[in-house]
Design a protein around this motif. Structure first.
Motif, PDB file in Angstrom:
ATOM      1  N   PRO A   1       0.552  -0.680   0.215  1.00 21.52           N
ATOM      2  CA  PRO A   1       0.013   0.377   0.137  1.00 21.52           C
ATOM      3  C   PRO A   1       0.759   1.247   0.003  1.00 21.52           C
ATOM      4  CG  PRO A   1      -0.792  -1.727   1.271  1.00 21.52           C
ATOM      5  CD  PRO A   1       0.157  -2.213   0.991  1.00 21.52           C
ATOM      6  N   GLN A   2       0.328   2.503  -0.511  1.00 24.30           N
ATOM      7  CA  GLN A   2       1.043   3.696  -0.595  1.00 24.30           C
ATOM      8  C   GLN A   2       0.231   4.921   0.171  1.00 24.30           C
ATOM      9  OE1 GLN A   2       4.118   3.488  -2.188  1.00 24.30           O
ATOM     10  NE2 GLN A   2       3.891   1.347  -1.547  1.00 24.30           N
ATOM     11  N   ALA A   3       1.533   5.242   1.567  1.00 33.43           N
ATOM     12  CA  ALA A   3       0.565   5.967   1.904  1.00 33.43           C
ATOM     13  C   ALA A   3       0.987   7.720   0.680  1.00 33.43           C
ATOM     14  CB  ALA A   3       1.099   6.809   2.353  1.00 33.43           C
ATOM     15  N   VAL A   4       1.343   8.864   0.659  1.00 34.43           N
ATOM     16  CA  VAL A   4       1.624  10.106  -0.264  1.00 34.43           C
ATOM     17  C   VAL A   4       1.454  11.714   0.849  1.00 34.43           C
ATOM     18  CG1 VAL A   4      -0.915  11.029  -0.690  1.00 34.43           C
ATOM     19  CG2 VAL A   4       0.755  10.834  -2.139  1.00 34.43           C
ATOM     20  N   SER A   5       2.242  12.853   0.298  1.00 30.21           N
ATOM     21  CA  SER A   5       2.381  13.834   1.258  1.00 30.21           C
ATOM     22  C   SER A   5       1.343  14.242   1.069  1.00 30.21           C
ATOM     23  CB  SER A   5       4.139  14.168   1.060  1.00 30.21           C
ATOM     24  OG  SER A   5       3.656  13.875  -0.494  1.00 30.21           O
ATOM     25  N   SER A   6       0.284  15.064   1.941  1.00 32.61           N
ATOM     26  CA  SER A   6      -0.474  16.126   1.642  1.00 32.61           C
ATOM     27  C   SER A   6      -0.582  17.404   3.212  1.00 32.61           C
ATOM     28  CB  SER A   6      -1.802  15.195   1.786  1.00 32.61           C
ATOM     29  OG  SER A   6      -2.261  14.506   3.189  1.00 32.61           O
ATOM     30  N   VAL A   7      -1.345  18.056   1.803  1.00 34.10           N
ATOM     31  CA  VAL A   7      -1.718  19.571   2.721  1.00 34.10           C
ATOM     32  C   VAL A   7      -2.111  19.607   3.855  1.00 34.10           C
ATOM     33  CG1 VAL A   7      -1.848  21.809   2.785  1.00 34.10           C
ATOM     34  CG2 VAL A   7      -0.302  20.486   1.012  1.00 34.10           C
ATOM     35  N   TRP A   8      -3.950  18.703   3.561  1.00 36.41           N
ATOM     36  CA  TRP A   8      -4.601  18.312   4.363  1.00 36.41           C
ATOM     37  C   TRP A   8      -5.136  16.967   3.588  1.00 36.41           C
ATOM     38  CZ3 TRP A   8      -5.654  20.308   8.932  1.00 36.41           C
ATOM     39  CH2 TRP A   8      -7.068  19.978   9.104  1.00 36.41           C
ATOM     40  N   PRO A   9      -4.586  15.968   4.495  1.00 31.99           N
ATOM     41  CA  PRO A   9      -4.412  16.121   5.990  1.00 31.99           C
ATOM     42  C   PRO A   9      -3.461  15.854   6.010  1.00 31.99           C
ATOM     43  CG  PRO A   9      -5.577  13.943   5.931  1.00 31.99           C
ATOM     44  CD  PRO A   9      -5.317  14.751   4.298  1.00 31.99           C
ATOM     45  N   VAL A  10      -2.815  17.218   6.935  1.00 30.39           N
ATOM     46  CA  VAL A  10      -1.374  17.368   7.326  1.00 30.39           C
ATOM     47  C   VAL A  10      -0.179  16.202   7.568  1.00 30.39           C
ATOM     48  CG1 VAL A  10       0.412  18.439   8.521  1.00 30.39           C
ATOM     49  CG2 VAL A  10      -2.343  19.663   8.540  1.00 30.39           C
ATOM     50  N   ASN A  11       0.714  16.161   6.249  1.00 31.95           N
ATOM     51  CA  ASN A  11       0.927  14.838   6.394  1.00 31.95           C
ATOM     52  C   ASN A  11       2.634  15.371   5.358  1.00 31.95           C
ATOM     53  OD1 ASN A  11       2.392  12.546   5.932  1.00 31.95           O
ATOM     54  ND2 ASN A  11       0.792  11.446   4.710  1.00 31.95           N
ATOM     55  N   PRO A  12       3.521  16.054   5.538  1.00 30.91           N
ATOM     56  CA  PRO A  12       4.270  16.343   4.573  1.00 30.91           C
ATOM     57  C   PRO A  12       5.108  15.287   3.929  1.00 30.91           C
ATOM     58  CG  PRO A  12       4.706  17.440   6.472  1.00 30.91           C
ATOM     59  CD  PRO A  12       3.009  17.082   6.330  1.00 30.91           C
ATOM     60  N   GLN A  13       5.592  14.457   5.294  1.00 35.47           N
ATOM     61  CA  GLN A  13       6.543  13.100   4.790  1.00 35.47           C
ATOM     62  C   GLN A  13       5.813  11.538   3.875  1.00 35.47           C
ATOM     63  OE1 GLN A  13       9.305  12.279   8.159  1.00 35.47           O
ATOM     64  NE2 GLN A  13       8.939  14.034   9.172  1.00 35.47           N
ATOM     65  N   GLY A  14       4.715  12.504   3.672  1.00 32.19           N
ATOM     66  CA  GLY A  14       4.761  11.012   3.151  1.00 32.19           C
ATOM     67  C   GLY A  14       4.166   9.778   3.881  1.00 32.19           C
ATOM     68  N   CYS A  15       3.897   9.903   5.452  1.00 29.15           N
ATOM     69  CA  CYS A  15       4.044   8.666   6.300  1.00 29.15           C
ATOM     70  C   CYS A  15       2.674   7.928   6.718  1.00 29.15           C
ATOM     71  CB  CYS A  15       4.396   9.026   7.896  1.00 29.15           C
ATOM     72  SG  CYS A  15       5.499  10.521   8.026  1.00 29.15           S
ATOM     73  N   TRP A  16       2.582   6.931   7.564  1.00 29.31           N
ATOM     74  CA  TRP A  16       1.319   6.486   7.279  1.00 29.31           C
ATOM     75  C   TRP A  16       0.925   6.877   8.926  1.00 29.31           C
ATOM     76  CZ3 TRP A  16      -0.956   3.710   4.560  1.00 29.31           C
ATOM     77  CH2 TRP A  16      -0.551   3.088   3.331  1.00 29.31           C
TER      78      TRP A  16
END
Length: 370
Positions: free
Chosen positions: A293-308
């Motif tokens: 499965p793949q996470a991705v960086s996002s501004v919202w939700p706040v997840n700039p590193q693409g973390c789980w």
């Protein structure tokens, strides 16, 4: 101890700044055409592993869905719900809320039906890896994860003797063992994946060191995301799946869910985790299907590193069965043919039984370990 924790926090913030720059620069690889849905395979056991945020997520999945996952592999991470809703907890959770509190919380949530019964963890194999040169995850955090699992009777193998940085160590790694650098695939001149698979399965055939026999494909993650939008959950629109020929042709196979860490998703590194992570090599020779499965960086939700999400950026229920990312991943697992398992125990051995119906209504079963 306080100085070391503050230093680790500063290092983490430095990485966070680099992540913002990477996210602003856009994905390193273009999106590939994806198959619309996952294939229905003959899955006879399901395991989960991951590194860094993926390691924390692997623990969340194993504990919250202990009736589904037969074992776990935790690299460079810590105990269940260590984050407690705060990202900084990844360097200080051992100094704040104690592991005893985390154990009691898991018991309470299980009694409320928010996670599967913690009794399911008894006897299940768990492999934990932590490098003693890891500048991100405190060694006490890793040890707390081991203690958490052992408290509930899991069969834990702990590898903490390598001078490894914060990474997924693999014999195909491209980063020297002691460093913490992208793509976080470090060569420590050993084979932790073989150790992990042996912990789970009791023994494995040698890995394929030649041309891959299976096929790595991309699939549509939107089909499994609650609400139909993977991006809304900080997950990429596509995920990756590796299937050896025997598994594609209906042979009984085990499923391994492998979760990348922060700054390590396909958005930045393409298929590096699959191609260098040393799981596909064993999949070819041991009838394993590997889901990435793949996470991705996002501004919202706040997840700039693409973390789980192991600290609550998708909502307060991130660590229980209703969590959106975990729901998406478990739906992928079920789509591949794996169903919830019922675990029974006796004084001499652990036996995992599956209650599942095959794609055409025929009953199928298989051992989760052995």
């Amino acid at each position: 101890m306080r100085f070391r924790s503050l230093r680790r926090a500063a290092q983490a913030l430095t990485v966070l700044g680099a992540a913002f720059a990477l996210a602003a620069a856009g994905p390193a690889v273009s999106a590939r055409a994806a198959t619309p849905t996952l294939p229905d395979l003959n899955i006879t056991g399901t395991y989960v592993t991951g590194v860094s945020s993926g390691g924390f997520m692997a623990t969340q999945l194993q504990v919250a869905y202990s009736g589904t996952f037969d074992g776990a592999g935790v690299f460079a991470a810590g105990p269940y719900d260590c984050g407690q809703g705060h990202v900084i907890k990844f360097v200080t959770c051992d100094l704040g809320l104690g592991v005893d509190d985390l154990e009691r919380q898991a018991e309470d949530w299980a009694s409320e039906g928010r996670i599967d019964p913690v009794a399911n963890l008894r006897g299940k194999p768990v492999y934990t890896y932590h490098g003693y040169l890891d500048p991100v995850v405190n060694p006490l955090v890793s040890r707390a994860g081991v203690d958490f699992y052992r408290h509930f009777g899991a069969d834990v193998t702990y590898h903490d003797s390598d001078p490894a940085g914060h990474s997924w160590p693999t014999p195909d790694g491209v980063v020297p063992c002691a460093l913490t650098l992208p793509p976080f695939l470090n060569d420590c001149h050993n084979d932790p994946q073989r150790e992990m698979l042996t912990t789970w399965l009791g023994g494995v055939n040698p890995r394929n060191t030649g041309t891959p026999k299976g096929t790595l494909t991309h699939f549509d993650q939107n089909a499994y995301a609650p609400g139909g939008s993977a991006r809304a959950l900080s997950m990429d629109s596509t995920g990756q799946l590796y299937v050896p020929p025997a598994c594609a042709n209906g042979a009984p196979c085990k499923l391994v869910v492998a979760l990348h860490g922060c700054l390590s998703a396909q958005q930045l590194l393409g298929t590096a985790f699959a191609e260098k992570g040393n799981l596909d090599t064993y999949a070819d020779t041991n009838n394993l299907v590997v889901l990435y499965p793949q996470a991705v960086s996002s501004v919202w939700p706040v997840n700039p590193q693409g973390c789980w999400d192991w600290f609550g950026y998708t909502g307060s229920d991130y660590a229980v069965k209703s969590a959106s990312q975990m729901t998406a991943i478990v739906d992928m697992v079920h789509a591949l043919g794996a169903c919830q398992v019922r675990t029974t125990h006796d004084p001499h051995r652990t036996r995992t039984e599956q209650d599942r119906t095959g794609p055409k209504g025929t009953e199928q079963g298989g051992a989760g370990r052995g």
